[in-house]
Design an enzyme around this catalytic site. Structure first.
Site, PDB file in Angstrom:
ATOM      1  N   HIS A  17     -18.503  -5.307  -7.232  1.00 23.54           N
ATOM      2  CA  HIS A  17     -17.962  -6.299  -8.158  1.00 23.54           C
ATOM      3  C   HIS A  17     -17.363  -5.637  -9.379  1.00 23.54           C
ATOM      4  CE1 HIS A  17     -17.908  -9.331 -11.353  1.00 23.54           C
ATOM      5  NE2 HIS A  17     -17.761 -10.220 -10.386  1.00 23.54           N
ATOM      6  N   GLU A  33     -12.985   1.177 -12.502  1.00 25.93           N
ATOM      7  CA  GLU A  33     -12.072   1.879 -11.613  1.00 25.93           C
ATOM      8  C   GLU A  33     -12.884   2.714 -10.621  1.00 25.93           C
ATOM      9  OE1 GLU A  33      -9.467   4.159 -14.075  1.00 25.93           O
ATOM     10  OE2 GLU A  33      -8.285   2.390 -14.664  1.00 25.93           O
ATOM     11  N   HIS A  54     -15.258 -14.323  -4.108  1.00 21.87           N
ATOM     12  CA  HIS A  54     -14.800 -12.947  -3.946  1.00 21.87           C
ATOM     13  C   HIS A  54     -14.610 -12.596  -2.470  1.00 21.87           C
ATOM     14  CE1 HIS A  54     -15.189 -12.188  -8.143  1.00 21.87           C
ATOM     15  NE2 HIS A  54     -16.510 -12.255  -8.157  1.00 21.87           N
ATOM     16  N   LEU A  67     -23.855 -10.359  -2.134  1.00 17.30           N
ATOM     17  CA  LEU A  67     -25.066 -10.840  -1.485  1.00 17.30           C
ATOM     18  C   LEU A  67     -24.906 -12.172  -0.765  1.00 17.30           C
ATOM     19  CD1 LEU A  67     -27.502  -9.808  -4.348  1.00 17.30           C
ATOM     20  CD2 LEU A  67     -27.002  -8.580  -2.223  1.00 17.30           C
ATOM     21  N   GLY A 118     -18.820 -16.305  -0.969  1.00 21.64           N
ATOM     22  CA  GLY A 118     -18.355 -16.954  -2.181  1.00 21.64           C
ATOM     23  C   GLY A 118     -16.892 -16.622  -2.413  1.00 21.64           C
TER      24      GLY A 118
END
Length: 270
Positions: free
Chosen positions: A33, A69, A96, A91, A94
């Site tokens: 993330h 990065e 993302h 986990l 969703g």
């Protein structure tokens, strides 16, 4: 010994029965993330080292969705043509997983890539959660009286996606079966109940030994806030536990073994 066995198996897997060398496996792109907390990047790098120890001949790259990065689009853009398997260090299902990662893949048409399922729910996550709780002071043996007074809040980031909520509830159920006490999912944002509300709800039921299990892959603002709500003990995030490295490789192998329907790219089954 397990690491040596895994390394030997990795080496042998590159040699076919007739002694010729097989093609190298597609690179694994670990999709994290990202966080402003420097401990998060350090944790992810340690996890990558453990993955490489288990499978030395597998190329492992890192791409972040935001804040750190290399960013995922840059990682994919710099990759040579060929195949790649993206494993989300996430986990649950969703936004993302459903939107950000496919968009990054679509922006790298030179790369034949597929995306694995997110890490949860899975028994290896429960193994890690249990280990972190024990490290924090959870007793592996507990009297009936102590068990009736105990409960666990599974603290997660939170999402408005109903699939993400279902995945987190399933992990809570699996952890409850492992611990033998109630486990309630709670969230740092975007969903209810909050972690403090879940702690209060346990206390209202005369459960005063309330632990917070940190359902976060690495340290960060949400993990810290949730830990502060604990009335008894708070576990560390999942981090670079050996079971996490095994789970990442399991999702990678799953994705490779799952036929990908054309022309759409699909998530490997959980």
């Amino acid at each position: 010994m397990n690491a040596i066995t895994s390394q030997l198996g990795s080496q042998l897997s590159l040699v076919s029965l007739n002694g010729t060398r097989r093609p190298a496996p597609p690179p694994l792109v670990l999709v994290a993330h990202g966080s402003r907390d420097p401990r998060a990047l350090s944790t992810v790098r340690t996890l990558i080292e453990r993955i490489r120890e288990l499978r030395p001949h597998l190329t492992v790259r890192l791409g972040h969705l935001e804040l750190n990065e290399p960013l995922l689009p840059d990682t994919l853009a710099s990759a040579r043509g060929g195949e790649a398997v993206l494993v989300p260090l996430l986990l649950s299902r969703g936004y993302h997983v459903k939107h950000d990662i496919p968009e990054a893949m679509a922006a790298a048409p030179h790369l034949l890539s597929r995306v694995a399922a997110p890490l949860g729910p899975h028994p290896l996550l429960v193994e890690t959660l249990y280990a972190r709780l024990v490290e924090a002071g959870w007793r592996t043996r507990m009297s009936d009286t102590a068990r009736r007074a105990s409960g666990v809040v599974l603290a997660a980031a939170g999402s408005r996606d109903p699939d993400a909520a279902r995945d987190t509830r399933r992990t809570a159920q699996l952890l409850a079966e492992r611990l033998g006490v109630p486990v309630v999912p709670a969230y740092a944002s975007a969903a209810a109940p909050t972690v403090p509300a879940a702690v209060r709800a346990f206390a209202a039921r005369s459960r005063h030994r309330i632990a917070v299990a940190s359902y976060f892959t690495a340290p960060g603002r949400f993990a810290t806030q949730c830990a502060e709500a604990a009335s008894w003990i708070a576990a560390e995030p999942l981090g670079a536990h050996p079971a996490m490295a095994r789970l990442v490789l399991h999702r990678y192998d799953q994705a490779l073994a799952t036929p990908e329907p054309a022309p759409e790219r699909a998530l490997a089954s959980a």
